[in-house]
Design a protein around this motif. Sequence first.
Motif, PDB file in Angstrom:
ATOM      1  N   THR A 147     -30.670  -4.984   3.875  1.00 40.87           N
ATOM      2  CA  THR A 147     -30.546  -5.025   2.415  1.00 40.87           C
ATOM      3  C   THR A 147     -31.781  -5.597   1.730  1.00 40.87           C
ATOM      4  O   THR A 147     -31.768  -5.761   0.502  1.00 40.87           O
ATOM      5  CB  THR A 147     -29.327  -5.884   2.023  1.00 40.87           C
ATOM      6  N   VAL A 174     -30.062  -6.489  -3.722  1.00 36.43           N
ATOM      7  CA  VAL A 174     -28.838  -6.460  -2.932  1.00 36.43           C
ATOM      8  C   VAL A 174     -28.785  -7.653  -1.984  1.00 36.43           C
ATOM      9  O   VAL A 174     -27.711  -8.221  -1.736  1.00 36.43           O
ATOM     10  CB  VAL A 174     -28.744  -5.129  -2.156  1.00 36.43           C
ATOM     11  N   ILE A 180     -23.576  -0.099   0.159  1.00 39.06           N
ATOM     12  CA  ILE A 180     -23.333  -1.405   0.786  1.00 39.06           C
ATOM     13  C   ILE A 180     -21.994  -1.317   1.511  1.00 39.06           C
ATOM     14  O   ILE A 180     -20.959  -1.079   0.885  1.00 39.06           O
ATOM     15  CB  ILE A 180     -23.302  -2.542  -0.255  1.00 39.06           C
ATOM     16  N   GLY A 210     -26.710  -2.335   4.339  1.00 43.92           N
ATOM     17  CA  GLY A 210     -27.098  -1.567   3.162  1.00 43.92           C
ATOM     18  C   GLY A 210     -28.075  -0.466   3.512  1.00 43.92           C
ATOM     19  O   GLY A 210     -28.811  -0.561   4.501  1.00 43.92           O
TER      20      GLY A 210
END
Length: 439
Positions: free
Chosen positions: A259, A232, A309, A296
């Motif tokens: 993330t 991500v 997200i 995230g």
Amino acid sequence: MNAAVAAVAAIAGVCTGVIAVLAFRWSEREQARPTRTTLHTDPVTLPPGVDTVLSVLRSSAVVLDDADSVVKASSAAYALGLVRGGRLAVDEMLRMARDTRRDGEIRQIELDLPRRGSGRGGDALAVSARVAPLGSRLVLLLVEDLTEARRIEAVRRDFVANVSHELKTPVGALSLLSEAVMDASDDPEAVERFAGRMQNEATRLTSLVQELIDLSRVQNDDPLEDAEPVHVAELVEEALDRCRQSASNKQILLAPGGTEELRVWGHRGQLAAALGNLVENAVNYSPARTRVGISGRRIAVPGGDLIEIAVTDQGIGISAMDKERIFERFYRVDPARSRDTGGTGLGLAIVKHVAASHGGTVTVWSAEGQGSTFTLRLPEAGGARERAEAQGAGTDRHHDHLSGALQEPAAFDEGDGTVPYRNTPESHLRTSDAPEVLP
């Protein structure tokens, strides 16, 4: 004299006996001869090979005897609600079958039937029915579901109309601006001004065509064929690079976080395009000197973890009425502002289709004047492949259950005489989260 009378009486007795024996034999023969009534009570069987041929057809098949009873029917015919309690449940089809039985003519008709379980006013089931004689006593009914074909045709018409309208605006502007440039050929300042506007319209036209190509690609391609684990953090970095310059021009702070350890399963290019559209919209619709955050996290849900997200801005916000439509193609909350930002109305539609094709969702929270948060939820990379394979196996089993093999009415336990409608894999496209098909 007495001897003659006795002889005559003996001859008469013999004749009477012979006649009685012949009458008894004739009566037995008549009783054994099949009548119209006994013919109709004989068990009805399909001609050799017909069952096999009908089992491989895509159409739903129903075989009726001369008493309008269902001899055999495919599983799909029960699922569509054509057969109930061993009888054909659609009056128009039944009348057509009786007419075909009477004169032997092949007939065809298109009908709109109420969908099972939808109640009055629900979506109609569009079908095409064809009736033909099958031997001397049977009638064959073939029914094809046209609902999906009609839906795709409606989508195609709307799409062509919307594209024509959207393309007409920049093309018309370019034509007018080119005429203005020609008329102002002796005025360098006017030529420069018109040329700049022409460049803007050309850029807008290029963006529109490119997003149409992207939307067509994400809808027609299967992203899971080239799926891989995707970090991500890498998707976020690509999205930030895409709009870093425009954010800098407006002094908007881009703040990613949370993330680093997250991975999703899917097509890297499509996922990057979807997240890039969300971040780009956040920057374009935010005032100067504000903040856009990208965060995230992993959330646990039944069936496997999801990666969430979220893209949050401090922009103009979206009204409750507009939130219901922002994922539609070409829909723009503020058309005038979209012209200023270069928006085409396709970015969020692409996000929706990418999320759906990856087994995820996209949602929005927003309040006017307080900003918006778009949340993209995708399957976590760890167990996404296993879940996809299990889902595929389940679909195959369901497909087998609704195969074209003909079944006798007794093979279905219909209870109250109804069989609930089951969605086929094609009808999954009717759900609100499923991608629509472009022409």
